[in-house]
Design a protein around this motif. Structure first.
Motif, PDB file in Angstrom:
ATOM      1  N   ARG A  86      29.395  59.238  67.079  1.00 21.03           N
ATOM      2  CA  ARG A  86      30.577  58.570  66.524  1.00 21.03           C
ATOM      3  C   ARG A  86      30.551  57.123  66.989  1.00 21.03           C
ATOM      4  NH1 ARG A  86      33.242  63.323  68.477  1.00 21.03           N
ATOM      5  NH2 ARG A  86      33.976  62.079  70.223  1.00 21.03           N
ATOM      6  N   ASP A 136      32.554  53.811  68.151  1.00 19.15           N
ATOM      7  CA  ASP A 136      33.872  53.434  68.645  1.00 19.15           C
ATOM      8  C   ASP A 136      34.201  52.008  68.235  1.00 19.15           C
ATOM      9  OD1 ASP A 136      32.607  51.709  70.375  1.00 19.15           O
ATOM     10  OD2 ASP A 136      32.750  53.030  72.102  1.00 19.15           O
ATOM     11  N   SER A 137      35.305  51.478  68.785  1.00 25.81           N
ATOM     12  CA  SER A 137      35.815  50.185  68.336  1.00 25.81           C
ATOM     13  C   SER A 137      35.271  49.022  69.145  1.00 25.81           C
ATOM     14  CB  SER A 137      37.352  50.194  68.430  1.00 25.81           C
ATOM     15  OG  SER A 137      37.760  50.429  69.760  1.00 25.81           O
ATOM     16  N   TRP A 197      36.784  65.906  61.686  1.00 25.84           N
ATOM     17  CA  TRP A 197      38.085  65.296  61.962  1.00 25.84           C
ATOM     18  C   TRP A 197      38.348  65.211  63.465  1.00 25.84           C
ATOM     19  CZ3 TRP A 197      40.954  62.989  58.276  1.00 25.84           C
ATOM     20  CH2 TRP A 197      40.688  63.325  56.948  1.00 25.84           C
ATOM     21  N   SER A 212      45.078  57.298  66.627  1.00 32.83           N
ATOM     22  CA  SER A 212      44.048  57.086  65.615  1.00 32.83           C
ATOM     23  C   SER A 212      43.624  58.427  65.034  1.00 32.83           C
ATOM     24  CB  SER A 212      42.829  56.367  66.203  1.00 32.83           C
ATOM     25  OG  SER A 212      42.155  57.194  67.125  1.00 32.83           O
ATOM     26  N   SER A 226      40.232  59.880  62.800  1.00 31.85           N
ATOM     27  CA  SER A 226      38.919  59.530  62.271  1.00 31.85           C
ATOM     28  C   SER A 226      38.336  60.677  61.460  1.00 31.85           C
ATOM     29  CB  SER A 226      37.961  59.149  63.401  1.00 31.85           C
ATOM     30  OG  SER A 226      37.743  60.245  64.265  1.00 31.85           O
ATOM     31  N   TYR A 227      37.543  60.292  60.489  1.00 33.02           N
ATOM     32  CA  TYR A 227      36.899  61.260  59.593  1.00 33.02           C
ATOM     33  C   TYR A 227      35.427  60.888  59.486  1.00 33.02           C
ATOM     34  CZ  TYR A 227      35.649  63.637  55.209  1.00 33.02           C
ATOM     35  OH  TYR A 227      35.036  64.408  54.255  1.00 33.02           O
ATOM     36  N   GLN A 228      34.557  61.835  59.779  1.00 37.85           N
ATOM     37  CA  GLN A 228      33.125  61.616  59.720  1.00 37.85           C
ATOM     38  C   GLN A 228      32.504  62.661  58.789  1.00 37.85           C
ATOM     39  OE1 GLN A 228      31.235  61.384  63.537  1.00 37.85           O
ATOM     40  NE2 GLN A 228      29.337  60.566  62.699  1.00 37.85           N
ATOM     41  N   GLU A 272      37.948  55.421  60.176  1.00 38.10           N
ATOM     42  CA  GLU A 272      39.018  55.605  61.158  1.00 38.10           C
ATOM     43  C   GLU A 272      40.228  54.751  60.805  1.00 38.10           C
ATOM     44  OE1 GLU A 272      38.696  56.019  65.761  1.00 38.10           O
ATOM     45  OE2 GLU A 272      39.048  53.886  65.355  1.00 38.10           O
ATOM     46  N   SER A 320      43.957  53.536  62.558  1.00 39.07           N
ATOM     47  CA  SER A 320      44.604  53.500  63.868  1.00 39.07           C
ATOM     48  C   SER A 320      45.886  52.691  63.819  1.00 39.07           C
ATOM     49  CB  SER A 320      43.659  52.920  64.923  1.00 39.07           C
ATOM     50  OG  SER A 320      43.328  51.574  64.627  1.00 39.07           O
TER      51      SER A 320
END
Length: 646
Positions: free
Chosen positions: A33, A35-36, A372, A414, A416-418, A426, A428
């Motif tokens: 995943r 991140d920000s 999710w 937040s 997120s969907y992958q 994502e 947020s």
């Protein structure tokens, strides 16, 4: 046509060349995943001659390089937020100046860093207080072998630089030490004249000793000592409303010094939990000398003075994390920081101001399925004064400001969907805050303002949607759109009280402002073929004052475009990087610094497995440009460097 030309030029370059070792705006990937955090690695900083943190950060989308001209300080703005709202850390230790919350990023060299990470907008509440606009973390080097020796010796226009880093790792210990020096006696303008009083010098020594009893635990003690000195070039603009136009400043800083002593630990408690502890002492000292004129020899005029700051911060924080199940984990953090500010002019007694800041934060992450995931966080922050002295130069008496305190709550979430391992989406939300600094609350601003000890915290509500995609072979796409609403903005309110003695109105800092920041950013990295790679990123940022649309936010252009291209084959590496910035306001009443396009180029040749030679030129077109009106930047400049790695 002036705006369109550089855009077309840089895109044409990107279609023709690349740079194999640079991933512009790289995003860290954990557990498949993204991140920000945006990350700049040491290799990128070295290859593109980014010798200080400010110039390195300018490579990323959403970040604007700025200059506080009258103080000759390099700063950055993260999606429009300044360094008071985006704290700077070294290995998680806060290093911003206690008095005003700023830090001169040009004083922080990059020789001893492994990477720089940036959290935008909804920075985790685990960072602690004042992360209203994000957070910047400078990560120091760590050795991986029994003996590592890296360094460089270089020449650059107007000066030189050099660094040496030595590290060693054993089974249960490692040590890392470094020394660096950057010296520039002047820089030249595009007309080939020397910019007066443009010198700066920075020297740094650091050492870190760590005990690693096992693969999951580490305990380290570190020490950093840096000495800086600089001049402030005199205002050279045409804005007659600027106070510097009629009353220029002739300033020098004989020293701008920081030293930090810190302890870091990371303990694996059991198979599902850990504990991190940090404790630190950070000292900041500087001396500012204001002279009568450009000769810099006498201090007899009313505006001439010598000012001293002697500040320090001491504090600690702890972070605990535990996996409650295979799908859920929690993290909690406690922070404490005590800031001491001491100042005086030569011949005056020292005044002391002290603040205590506390924070408690909690986050929870839940994995609903392979696709999710949701996270949420909340923190309670508090700041209270621990004494604030003021000095009356007429009566020669020191007195106390009234005690004050302020609380704030941060919340964030937040989702997120992958859908696949190569696509990530994502959304947020966050409500983040920033406490008023010591300067915000107590400064008389050379007799023109009234202090306001009871200022409340600023508040920003962030909304962000981001998308990352690596599904197309050799192409990485990252994009985000964001909106921030800011309330209780701390801003200067004019004509609050009439000063009879001085026959003028006085202003005051108050929680009066409302604003909104919004925009988007995108980056693309494409590996055309082996050894051929291209990267480009674009940022769009709009900032609006909702209470007074006639007042402009300063120092951030609406449009910024950055591209990196290059070619690497056998022993030869070539790179070109360019950036375009649209105009930016330098004053709230509308003075502008024009837009500009800069192009830099360089290359390196691998002599053998130990030595590499590099050279290049910045601002190839010798463009005249400014980050703030009246303070022109460096024209065409060159560098050469010998790098060694044993």
């Amino acid at each position: 046509m002036k705006t369109r030309a550089p855009l077309l030029f840089i895109f044409s370059l990107i279609s023709s060349f690349s740079y194999a070792q640079v991933n512009l705006g790289e995003v860290v990937i954990t557990s498949q995943r993204q991140d920000s955090s945006s990350v700049i690695g040491q290799k990128t900083m070295t290859q593109l001659q980014r010798l200080n943190v400010a110039s390195a950060l300018n490579l990323l989308p959403g970040i604007t390089l700025g200059n506080i001209g009258p103080r000759n300080e390099s700063v950055v703005y993260l999606r429009g937020f300044d360094l008071r709202q985006v704290p700077v850390f070294i290995d998680g230790i806060p290093v911003y100046v206690p008095y005003d919350g700023y830090v001169d990023l040009a004083r922080f060299t990059t020789y001893d860093l492994s990477k720089i990470t940036v959290s935008k907008g909804n920075a985790s509440v685990l960072y602690g207080p004042n992360t209203m606009g994000g957070a910047i973390n400078l990560v120091s080097k760590q050795p991986t072998r029994k003996l590592e020796v890296q360094g460089n010796l270089g020449w650059l226009s107007g000066g030189y630089d050099g660094a040496l880093n030595i590290g060693s790792r054993w089974k249960k210990f490692y040590v890392q030490a470094g020394v660096s020096k950057f010296q520039r006696d002047y820089f030249k303008l595009p007309n080939d004249s020397k910019r007066e009083n443009s010198y700066n010098s920075d020297a740094k020594v650091n050492v870190k000793l760590a005990y690693t009893p096992n693969a999951n635990s580490e305990y380290a003690i570190g020490y950093v000592n840096q000495h800086g000195e600089k001049g402030t070039p005199v205002y050279a603009g045409k804005d007659t409303l600027n106070s510097q136009f009629k009353s220029p400043r002739f300033w020098k800083w004989p020293y701008w010094d920081k030293q930090s002593l810190y302890f870091l630990s990371n303990t694996k408690l059991d198979s599902s939990s850990y504990l991190k502890v940090r404790a630190f002492y950070d000292q900041f000292r500087n001396r500012l000398e204001s002279y009568d004129d450009a000769k810099y020899t006498t201090q007899t005029k009313p505006y001439a003075f010598t000012s001293f700051y002697d500040d320090y911060s001491v504090g600690a924080n702890a972070e605990y994390g535990r996996a409650l199940s295979s799908a859920n984990s929690i993290k909690a953090a406690l922070h404490y920081k005590k800031d001491i500010h001491r100042e005086n002019n030569a011949g005056e007694p020292v005044r002391k101001t002290s603040d205590n800041t506390y924070s408690a934060g909690l986050t929870d992450e839940h994995q609903f399925s392979e696709k999710w995931r949701a996270t949420a966080g909340v923190s309670f922050n508090a700041r209270e004064s621990d004494g604030a002295e003021e000095y009356n130069s007429t009566t020669k008496v020191i007195s106390q400001f009234p005690a004050n305190k302020n609380n704030a709550v941060n919340v964030q979430a937040s989702l997120s969907y992958q859908p696949t391992s190569s696509r990530f989406l994502e959304a947020s939300f966050g409500r983040m805050t920033r406490f008023a600094t010591i300067k915000d609350r107590y400064s008389y601003r050379l007799g023109t303002a009234i202090p306001n000890p009871d200022l409340k915290a600023e508040q920003a509500t962030h909304y962000e949607l981001k998308y990352n995609d690596v599904s197309i072979a050799r192409l990485r796409i990252q994009a985000a759109v964001f909106y921030s609403r800011i309330n209780d903005v701390i801003q200067m309110v004019n004509n609050v009280k009439f000063d009879t003695a001085a026959s003028r109105w006085q202003s005051q800092m108050q929680n009066k402002g409302r604003a909104e920041f919004y925009g988007g950013e995108a980056s693309f990295n494409y590996q055309i073929t082996t050894g051929l790679n291209a990267g480009v990123n674009y940022s769009y940022i709009t900032r609006k004052n909702l209470d007074n649309k006639a007042l402009h936010f300063t120092d951030v252009p609406e449009h910024k475009l950055t591209g990196i291209i290059g070619y690497a084959i056998k022993r030869l590496e070539l790179n070109v990087d360019g950036s375009y910035n649209s105009f930016r306001y330098s004053t709230s009443y509308g003075t502008k610094a024009p837009g500009f396009f800069l192009l830099n180029g360089g290359g390196s040749f691998i002599i053998n497995k130990y030595l590499k030679f590099s050279a290049g030129v910045n601002n190839i077109f010798d463009k005249e440009y400014m980050l703030v009106e009246g303070y022109p930047e460096q024209g065409r400049n060159f560098f050469t460097k010998l790098l060694f790695n044993l």
